[in-house]
Structures are given as structure tokens and as C-alpha cells.
Design a protein around this motif. Structure first.
Motif, mmCIF file in Angstrom:
data_model
loop_
_atom_site.group_PDB
_atom_site.id
_atom_site.type_symbol
_atom_site.label_atom_id
_atom_site.label_comp_id
_atom_site.label_asym_id
_atom_site.label_seq_id
_atom_site.Cartn_x
_atom_site.Cartn_y
_atom_site.Cartn_z
ATOM 1 N N THR A 1 0.592 -1.436 -0.253
ATOM 2 C CA THR A 1 0.162 -0.287 -0.339
ATOM 3 C C THR A 1 0.621 1.441 -0.386
ATOM 4 O OG1 THR A 1 -0.024 0.266 2.050
ATOM 5 C CG2 THR A 1 -1.693 -1.212 1.180
ATOM 6 N N VAL A 2 1.981 1.122 0.640
ATOM 7 C CA VAL A 2 2.953 2.229 0.211
ATOM 8 C C VAL A 2 2.906 2.671 -0.606
ATOM 9 C CG1 VAL A 2 4.949 3.396 1.643
ATOM 10 C CG2 VAL A 2 3.201 1.827 3.394
ATOM 11 N N ALA B 1 -7.296 1.762 2.067
ATOM 12 C CA ALA B 1 -7.300 0.842 3.097
ATOM 13 C C ALA B 1 -6.170 2.016 3.569
ATOM 14 C CB ALA B 1 -6.050 -0.176 2.777
ATOM 15 N N LEU B 2 -4.910 2.537 3.219
ATOM 16 C CA LEU B 2 -3.665 3.132 3.715
ATOM 17 C C LEU B 2 -4.304 4.234 4.550
ATOM 18 C CD1 LEU B 2 -0.799 3.583 4.669
ATOM 19 C CD2 LEU B 2 -0.715 5.085 2.535
ATOM 20 N N GLU B 3 -5.558 5.000 4.030
ATOM 21 C CA GLU B 3 -5.651 6.286 4.588
ATOM 22 C C GLU B 3 -6.912 5.944 5.764
ATOM 23 O OE1 GLU B 3 -6.903 8.819 0.425
ATOM 24 O OE2 GLU B 3 -8.048 7.550 0.555
ATOM 25 N N ARG B 4 -7.255 4.370 5.630
ATOM 26 C CA ARG B 4 -7.783 4.008 6.702
ATOM 27 C C ARG B 4 -7.153 3.669 7.959
ATOM 28 N NH1 ARG B 4 -11.489 1.370 3.190
ATOM 29 N NH2 ARG B 4 -10.460 -1.082 3.674
ATOM 30 N N ASP B 5 -5.909 3.618 7.577
ATOM 31 C CA ASP B 5 -4.770 2.836 8.628
ATOM 32 C C ASP B 5 -4.358 4.277 9.641
ATOM 33 O OD1 ASP B 5 -5.269 0.323 8.336
ATOM 34 O OD2 ASP B 5 -3.507 -0.092 7.106
ATOM 35 N N LEU B 6 -4.186 5.215 8.406
ATOM 36 C CA LEU B 6 -3.511 6.524 9.206
ATOM 37 C C LEU B 6 -4.560 7.486 9.586
ATOM 38 C CD1 LEU B 6 -1.300 7.416 6.429
ATOM 39 C CD2 LEU B 6 -0.454 6.495 8.130
ATOM 40 N N GLY B 7 -6.253 7.012 9.104
ATOM 41 C CA GLY B 7 -7.425 8.494 9.537
ATOM 42 C C GLY B 7 -7.445 9.504 9.104
ATOM 43 N N VAL B 8 -6.308 9.222 7.789
ATOM 44 C CA VAL B 8 -6.668 10.724 7.255
ATOM 45 C C VAL B 8 -6.989 10.383 5.351
ATOM 46 C CG1 VAL B 8 -5.064 11.825 9.334
ATOM 47 C CG2 VAL B 8 -4.024 10.613 6.728
ATOM 48 N N ARG B 9 -6.994 11.767 5.124
ATOM 49 C CA ARG B 9 -6.814 11.364 3.585
ATOM 50 C C ARG B 9 -5.960 12.298 2.811
ATOM 51 N NH1 ARG B 9 -11.677 11.000 0.791
ATOM 52 N NH2 ARG B 9 -11.280 12.145 -0.470
ATOM 53 N N LEU B 10 -5.234 11.125 2.335
ATOM 54 C CA LEU B 10 -4.216 11.809 1.512
ATOM 55 C C LEU B 10 -4.191 11.956 0.375
ATOM 56 C CD1 LEU B 10 -2.257 7.670 2.788
ATOM 57 C CD2 LEU B 10 -2.241 9.845 3.291
ATOM 58 N N PHE B 11 -5.341 11.769 -0.512
ATOM 59 C CA PHE B 11 -5.606 12.083 -1.714
ATOM 60 C C PHE B 11 -6.321 12.901 -2.583
ATOM 61 C CE2 PHE B 11 -2.261 9.107 -2.869
ATOM 62 C CZ PHE B 11 -1.951 9.471 -4.033
ATOM 63 N N THR B 12 -6.951 14.166 -2.415
ATOM 64 C CA THR B 12 -7.942 15.005 -3.315
ATOM 65 C C THR B 12 -8.251 14.546 -4.445
ATOM 66 O OG1 THR B 12 -7.062 16.949 -4.310
ATOM 67 C CG2 THR B 12 -8.311 17.141 -2.051
ATOM 68 N N ARG B 13 -9.058 13.828 -5.143
ATOM 69 C CA ARG B 13 -9.873 13.010 -6.228
ATOM 70 C C ARG B 13 -10.384 14.372 -7.244
ATOM 71 N NH1 ARG B 13 -9.188 9.792 -1.618
ATOM 72 N NH2 ARG B 13 -8.796 7.635 -2.493
ATOM 73 N N THR B 14 -9.901 14.218 -8.497
ATOM 74 C CA THR B 14 -10.859 15.007 -9.233
ATOM 75 C C THR B 14 -11.030 14.829 -10.246
ATOM 76 O OG1 THR B 14 -8.029 16.695 -10.005
ATOM 77 C CG2 THR B 14 -9.957 17.269 -8.071
ATOM 78 N N PRO B 15 -11.627 15.099 -11.367
ATOM 79 C CA PRO B 15 -11.518 14.869 -13.322
ATOM 80 C C PRO B 15 -10.406 14.886 -13.022
ATOM 81 C CG PRO B 15 -13.270 16.049 -12.361
ATOM 82 C CD PRO B 15 -12.461 16.082 -11.512
#
Length: 311
Positions: free
Chosen positions: A5-6, A38-52
Motif C-alpha cells: 500500500t505504501v 486502506a492506507l487512509e483508513r489505517d492512518l486516519g487521514v485523507r491522502l489524496f483529493t480526487r478530481t476529474p
């Protein structure tokens, strides 16, 4: 933390698009999304913002990225440290001045491209345990000490018979001899403070004493070879045994003598030990080198204990 995942996170951060990261990792875009989630759940934060137009790192993603790269670099180094052929060949010798060390110097001269880690373990049990765990690839030992048979998964081959020599100071009664027989040593005090009960070299010298009625004293602390040489040089009543290929340097004023021992010549048997399933490619090269440079064993006029493996 799952390294896959990393690795996926770093690939997505570098590509800026989950689709490109999926292509680089040879997985589906859906798998990339699942790993990032899964990584975001483990860390408890959002890592990316999704855009078109793709995926951009959040502030937390930017903070995590350098640490993620460090994690992957550490993992790569950890794997490289044990990957066959990518790490140094680890070989155990008894001391840095021993014949065993000399054998490894000869191997290094013949194969300077092979990386070596030379270490010094104390006794045969420690060496065998290290061979079985993979901590070392080979060890030089006397084989096989009574009551200590090698495990079935440990192989050995005899690579050197090292003649013993008598070392005396200039005032010793035998200092002027070109050679001495074993019988001539009877009654002389041979001082060897480095003998440690229970070791293979202690077993060797115990048999030597029993076979020829010699007097070997191991009293006093062992301050190393330099202190031993000082004492032998200054004490006419004492001598010691040294391996013929042991490398020693002493002050010119010591006047020490190295005298061959004959009729018979006691030889110390050095064998190479290794685990039969060890795949390191340099181990086979070392064994071939030692086989090509080995001298004869059990030659006429020499002595070894009965327990020494004759090969």
C-alpha cells in the motif's frame, strides 16, 4: 504497515493519476483505489483529493510522502542485506593473526571482486548455530571434537594441516636448536594462557599432552599475543607453541626463536564448515579456492588426535 500500500501511494503521488500508477505497478486501477483507501483508513487521514483531472496530495499526503519513500528505501536495503549474491560472504576465523585469516587473505587476493565480512566467533557451538541460522556462511574449526558431532545439515572439509612450532626466548635451553623432537620437549614448561577449557583447541592440546607426556600450563590471564611474546622473551624457563602460519611481529630486542617440532610433527587440522543448503554463490568459489590450495593431510611423520576427521 503494508509495504504494497505504501508503494502504491508513492507511485500514485508521483504519477498524479491512479490509472498511471496502476499501469506502473501492473495492477488494476480498482486495486490502486482499494490500496489507497486502506492506507487512509489505517492512518486516519485523507491522502489524496480526487478530481476529474487526477489525484492531488492533501496536506497530510504531502507530509507522509517523504516518510513513505524512506520506508521503501529501508525495505530495499533490508532485502538486499540477505539476498543471495548481493551481500558479502560472511566467514568466521579464530583470530586475525591465525592461519585461517591467512587463508582468507589469499582468497581475497585471488578474488578481490567478492565482498567479504570476516568475523571472529569464540567456540564451535556458537559457530555452528550461526551457520544454521544464516548469520554466517562459513567457519574454520577443528573437526570433530569428541562429544560434539556436527549436525547432519553442516558439511565440512579439511583444508589445512598447520605444523606447530616451539617459540622460545633467547636464553631458553632449546633456543639454539634447528629443530626439536617431541620427546625433547618432555620436562619443559610450555605456557599457553589462551587455552580455554571446552574449546576445540583445548581438546587438541589435551590429546597432545596425553600422547607425549608434555607439560602445558594455561595459568594466568590471557592478555593477548603481545604480552605472551614479552613473557616468553624474558623468561628462560618458559616456551610456547605457535602455529607455523600464525603471523607474529615482535621487537628485535626480544630475540625470539621459532623452532620446528619433529618426530612426529604435531599439526593442527583446520576444516571449513558450512550449511549444506547455503546458496551464496561465493561460498562455492571459496570452497573451490581452498581445494585448489590445500596441502596434504595425515602425511607421514605428522600427528593429529584420533578424533580428527581424515579428509
Amino acid at each position: 504497515m503494508d509495504l504494497d500500500t505504501v508503494r502504491t501511494f508513492v507511485a500514485a503521488a508521483d504519477a498524479g493519476r491512479f490509472q498511471e500508477a496502476a499501469a506502473e505497478l501492473a495492477i488494476t486501477q480498482q486495486a490502486v483505489s482499494k490500496r489507497i483507501a486502506a492506507l487512509e483508513r489505517d492512518l486516519g487521514v485523507r491522502l489524496f483529493t480526487r478530481t476529474p483531472r487526477g489525484a492531488g496530495l492533501t496536506i497530510d499526503g504531502q507530509a507522509f510522502l517523504p516518510h513513505a519513500r524512506d520506508l521503501l528505501r529501508v525495505a530495499e536495503r533490508a532485502v538486499a542485506s540477505v539476498r543471495t549474491g548481493s551481500r558479502p560472504l560472511r566467514v568466521d576465523v579464530l583470530t586475525s593473526r591465525s592461519a585461517q585469516s591467512g587463508l582468507m587473505r589469499g582468497f581475497h587476493r585471488a578474488h578481490p571482486d567478492i565482498e567479504l565480512d570476516v568475523m571472529m566467533l569464540f567456540d564451535v557451538e556458537t559457530a555452528v548455530a550461526a551457520l544454521r541460522s544464516g548469520a554466517i556462511d562459513a567457519s574454520f574449526r577443528a573437526v570433530a571434537v569428541p562429544g560434539r558431532p556436527l549436525p547432519d545439515d553442516i558439511e565440512s572439509v579439511r583444508v589445512l594441516d598447520e605444523p606447530l612450532q616451539l617459540l622460545t626466548g633467547p636464553a631458553h635451553a632449546l633456543a639454539g636448536a634447528r629443530a626439536v623432537t617431541v620427546a625433547q620437549l618432555t620436562g619443559h614448561r610450555i605456557w599457553m594462557p589462551g587455552i580455554v577449557p571446552g574449546t576445540e583447541w583445548a581438546a587438541y592440546y589435551e590429546d597432545l599432552v596425553a600422547a607425549f607426556g608434555l607439560t602445558i600450563e594455561a595459568t594466568g590471564p590471557n592478555f593477548g599475543s603481545d604480552a605472551l611474546l614479552d613473557t616468553i622473551a624474558d623468561t628462560p624457563a618458559l616456551a610456547t607453541f605457535m602455529g607455523g602460519q600464525t603471523r607474529l611481529v615482535w621487537p628485535a630486542g626480544h630475540g625470539l626463536r621459532r623452532i620446528p617440532v619433529t618426530d612426529p610433527t604435531p599439526v593442527y587440522p583446520h576444516s571449513l564448515l558450512w550449511h549444506r543448503d547455503n546458496p551464496h554463490p561465493a561460498l562455492a568459489i571459496l570452497r573451490a579456492h581452498l581445494a585448489a590450495t590445500a596441502t596434504g593431510h595425515d602425511d607421514a611423520g605428522t600427528w593429529t588426535p584420533d578424533w580428527v576427521v581424515p579428509r
